[in-house]
Motif scaffolding. Structure first.
Motif, PDB file in Angstrom:
ATOM      1  N   UNK A   1       1.068  -0.829   0.523  1.00 29.67           N
ATOM      2  CA  UNK A   1      -0.340   0.047  -0.062  1.00 29.67           C
ATOM      3  C   UNK A   1       0.621   1.260  -0.060  1.00 29.67           C
ATOM      4  N   UNK A   2       1.747   1.178   0.960  1.00 29.58           N
ATOM      5  CA  UNK A   2       2.602   2.134   0.805  1.00 29.58           C
ATOM      6  C   UNK A   2       3.410   2.740  -0.401  1.00 29.58           C
ATOM      7  N   UNK A   3       4.391   1.223  -0.825  1.00 34.69           N
ATOM      8  CA  UNK A   3       5.049   1.739  -1.912  1.00 34.69           C
ATOM      9  C   UNK A   3       4.042   1.762  -3.140  1.00 34.69           C
ATOM     10  N   UNK A   4       3.079   2.068  -3.468  1.00 35.36           N
ATOM     11  CA  UNK A   4       2.210   2.029  -4.239  1.00 35.36           C
ATOM     12  C   UNK A   4       1.552   3.654  -3.973  1.00 35.36           C
ATOM     13  N   UNK A   5       1.321   4.250  -3.045  1.00 31.73           N
ATOM     14  CA  UNK A   5       1.473   5.718  -2.955  1.00 31.73           C
ATOM     15  C   UNK A   5       2.754   6.671  -3.290  1.00 31.73           C
ATOM     16  N   UNK A   6       3.797   5.967  -2.874  1.00 26.13           N
ATOM     17  CA  UNK A   6       5.173   6.631  -3.436  1.00 26.13           C
ATOM     18  C   UNK A   6       4.686   6.555  -5.349  1.00 26.13           C
TER      19      UNK A   6
END
Length: 283
Positions: free
Chosen positions: A122-127
């Motif tokens: 989830x965090x990787x996709x946000x970046x």
């Protein structure tokens, strides 16, 4: 008496594992996994691949939603004197994965609980998405049935935040169509194969993404990131505005009711005046 691990104090170690590239496993995570007395896993076949990669041989105990209640007591008993690691198949445990009950009960027993942070899809996709990250909501997987999915999306529509969903390839287009219908045609991104050789992040409006993936079906684990609503899309319209005016006019003169609703909704007073006069004439 069960022997104490000399390398680490006994307790529960929440270990983030790679979401794709095995080289993303941190040095600290490797150390914990190598020295653990046992590892609670979702799928032993997946974790076995990771353990082979780091040259470790450690007992694996299945721990998921199906067996969690039965297995949890023995894990809690062991972690009082042993090092027990908790992993998911990929990424950070407890993010759309089982485990929070184990953490909660370990804390209640006064057991050491620590986390070894690392990859999270989830965090990787946000970046990758290029959408606002100052405020975001992780929703996980949407319901599989259309009515429940649409209801869930309707609850999310007014939230002023970027929304993050997990999805699978076969359900992706239906999810994008439902999001476009329920949220409006917002800016969005679809990230897949993160950290792998064929990493992809497609950006665009929800409808355009649905069209793209209809023509190019996606595989693998997928993250959908949807931008927040703009101010105009949040303004009440039509029947909602009329209901707000009717409610305000019960306790206030029409002029004051219009001022109150204008402040609440951001809608122009001239439009509200016309609506209020129509309501008064009709009633």
């Amino acid at each position: 008496m069960i022997p104490v691990n000399d390398a680490l104090p006994p307790g529960l170690y929440i270990v983030a594992t790679p979401i794709g590239n095995l080289s993303d496993l941190s040095a600290r995570a490797i150390d914990v996994l190598r020295h653990a007395n046992a590892i609670a896993v979702e799928d032993s076949r997946v974790t076995a691949t990771l353990l082979r990669h780091i040259g470790a041989k450690v007992q694996m105990i299945r721990y998921d939603d199906h067996v969690g209640d039965a297995v949890r007591p023995q894990l809690l008993e062991r972690m009082a004197n042993e090092v027990i690691a908790l992993v998911s198949d990929a990424g950070t445990p407890l993010i759309s994965d089982p485990g929070y009950k184990l953490v909660r009960e370990a804390r209640e027993r006064g057991v050491l609980v620590t986390t070894i942070p690392g990859p999270c899809a989830a965090i990787a996709a946000l970046t990758l998405a290029g959408l606002p990250t100052n405020r975001f909501l992780f929703e996980g997987f949407l319901p599989s049935k259309a009515k429940a999915r649409d209801d869930a999306i309707a609850e999310l529509a007014p939230i002023k935040a970027t929304l993050v969903f997990y999805e699978s390839g076969p359900r992706l287009v239906a999810a994008l169509d439902a999001l476009a219908l329920g949220l409006g045609n917002r800016e969005a991104a679809v990230a897949r194969e993160i950290s792998k050789r064929f990493e992809e992040c497609q950006t665009g409006l929800l409808s355009a993404l649905a069209t793209h993936y209809t023509a190019h079906p996606a595989r693998g684990e997928i993250v959908i990131v949807v931008g927040p609503p703009d101010a105009e899309s949040l303004r009440p319209k039509g029947a909602d505005l009329d209901e707000m005016l009717r409610t305000a006019m019960v306790d206030h003169p029409m002029s004051k009711a219009i001022r109150l609703v204008a402040k609440q909704s951001g809608v122009d007073k001239d439009e509200l005046t016309a609506r209020a006069e129509a309501i008064r004439q009709a009633e």
